[in-house]
Design a protein around this motif. Sequence first.
Motif, PDB file in Angstrom:
ATOM      1  N   TYR A   1      18.463  -5.046   0.655  1.00 47.94           N
ATOM      2  CA  TYR A   1      17.371  -5.868   0.139  1.00 47.94           C
ATOM      3  C   TYR A   1      17.730  -7.288   0.025  1.00 47.94           C
ATOM      4  CZ  TYR A   1      14.288  -1.897  -0.539  1.00 47.94           C
ATOM      5  OH  TYR A   1      13.618  -0.555  -0.596  1.00 47.94           O
TER       6      TYR A   1
ATOM      7  N   THR B   1       9.358   2.091  -1.214  1.00 48.67           N
ATOM      8  CA  THR B   1       9.887   0.959  -2.183  1.00 48.67           C
ATOM      9  C   THR B   1       9.413   1.189  -3.572  1.00 48.67           C
ATOM     10  OG1 THR B   1       8.925  -0.483  -0.408  1.00 48.67           O
ATOM     11  CG2 THR B   1       9.443  -1.495  -2.553  1.00 48.67           C
TER      12      THR B   1
ATOM     13  N   SER C   1      10.546  -1.154   5.135  1.00 43.23           N
ATOM     14  CA  SER C   1       9.722  -1.256   3.991  1.00 43.23           C
ATOM     15  C   SER C   1       9.689  -2.939   3.806  1.00 43.23           C
ATOM     16  CB  SER C   1      10.251  -0.628   2.702  1.00 43.23           C
ATOM     17  OG  SER C   1      11.710  -1.281   2.589  1.00 43.23           O
TER      18      SER C   1
END
Length: 524
Positions: free
Chosen positions: A417, A340, A381
């Motif tokens: 994301y 990340t 993540s």
Amino acid sequence: MNSINKISHFTGKINSSFIDSQKNFSNYKTYKDQISLDKYNASLNEISRLVDSLSLLTKGNQEFMKILKEKYQSENTILSLESDIDSIIETQLNPAKNNVSKSFKLNKFQYKKILDSIKTDSYIKVDSVSKKGLFTRLGDALAGKMDVQKEQLKITVTMKYNDKVVSGSIEDQFANMFNTTNKYYENQFKNLKNSFASLRDQDSKLTELNNKLLNLEAEIMPHYNKSLNVLQGNTQKELLDRYNANKAARSYTIIILIILMFVISIVLFSFTRMAFQYEKRLTTAQIKIRESLNFKNRIMGMVSHEIRSPLSIISIYSKMISSSIKDPEIKETFKSIQFTTNSLLLLANQILEYSKDENYSPKLNSKNFHLKEEINQIIYSMTSLVESKGNKIEVKSNLVSDFEVYSDATKIHQLFYNIIGNANKFTKNGLILIAMNVENNSGKQMNLKVEIQDNGIGIAENDLKNIFELYYQGTVSGKVNDLGVGLGLNLCKEIVELFGGKISVESQESKGTKIMFNLILSLV
């Protein structure tokens, strides 16, 4: 005016036809030929037709009939005129047997019929002598007496005269023949005399009717011409009055328009002045906005530049801790932190590039990487973020580990994301399903199809058509905390189009949302 012109046209043609008829009548009186008589009849027919048309036209014109004071008298005179014309034409076309003699023709004397009927009879009359003895005849001879047998010839001639049979001698028949011929030609010349007398009577009657026709024409047409002249004068006066009225109205209209244009000019001048002031304010505001943008770019560049060092330190410490710890779960956690952090470093570098150049256009910064490993790291993540709201991530994929692609991993990170982050933002204690399918377009490219579906609050139907617009937040803005500014899906659409793909959304309120997109990736 059109009606007046029509009436004038018909009256002129009627006068012209009357003149033609009189010319033809004069020719007939002079030459006594059938052609002139036929032309005279044709002229009368034309006059009758024109009079009918003029009557219909004037009856429909109320103004003309008001002026024509002798209305009823004129109508009766017209009917009389038409009747006389019809009688002249009828006399010529359908003559009565007792009024008109047949055309005279001198017939030849049919003498052949008489000659063919002649019959001749001949008669011979014989006076016979009685027979005497020898001595009696000798005695008569000595005495000088003589008895002779006599024969008499008689000829009779029979002739047929007009079905009458007459017999007699040749001298008598010749006398009858000449008398019959004389009587025949006496009758023929008597018929000729009667025929000429009848023709003179007809011509006299025709002349009388024609004179009556002329009198009627002289009586009728002046009324129409006079009324027509009065109507023309009235109409011209009316047109002149209207012209003057229109001229005055036009003058007043022009004055009003000039005043109106003056007022509009003043208003336009006021608006122009206001627009100039607004333009001046806009120019000032534009300068301030440009200064603000420069300041924003400076702040963004400074933040992006300064944030890289802490992120690099976090990445180094994560790597060091991960290598020194043997617990697999904690080790994986630090790997996610490191992944990340590296993603944030890449984003910070891109923001720094944007801040350096305002006209910077997004493009793909490609490198080699393993697609499945990269996407798994992205999903892993975000697992902790998703679980913080009680949600779960489920992945269905046909990706294999040996897919190595040459593409922009950073933009793939941004894409996943944003979409997974939106699904988590609008879902609580739910499921986020990620389905990936790979299709080979050719030996050098692959088509990655992705569907990310949640069972959250969904999107209203009115918002779906605007969901990819810049800064659009929709009707759910009051239902969700930390909503953002509406840049996520617009950025996702821009990234997907950079990869040569398409993105779309399906959603229903209270039933969840599904986002579908595809990426064209180059194989190594």
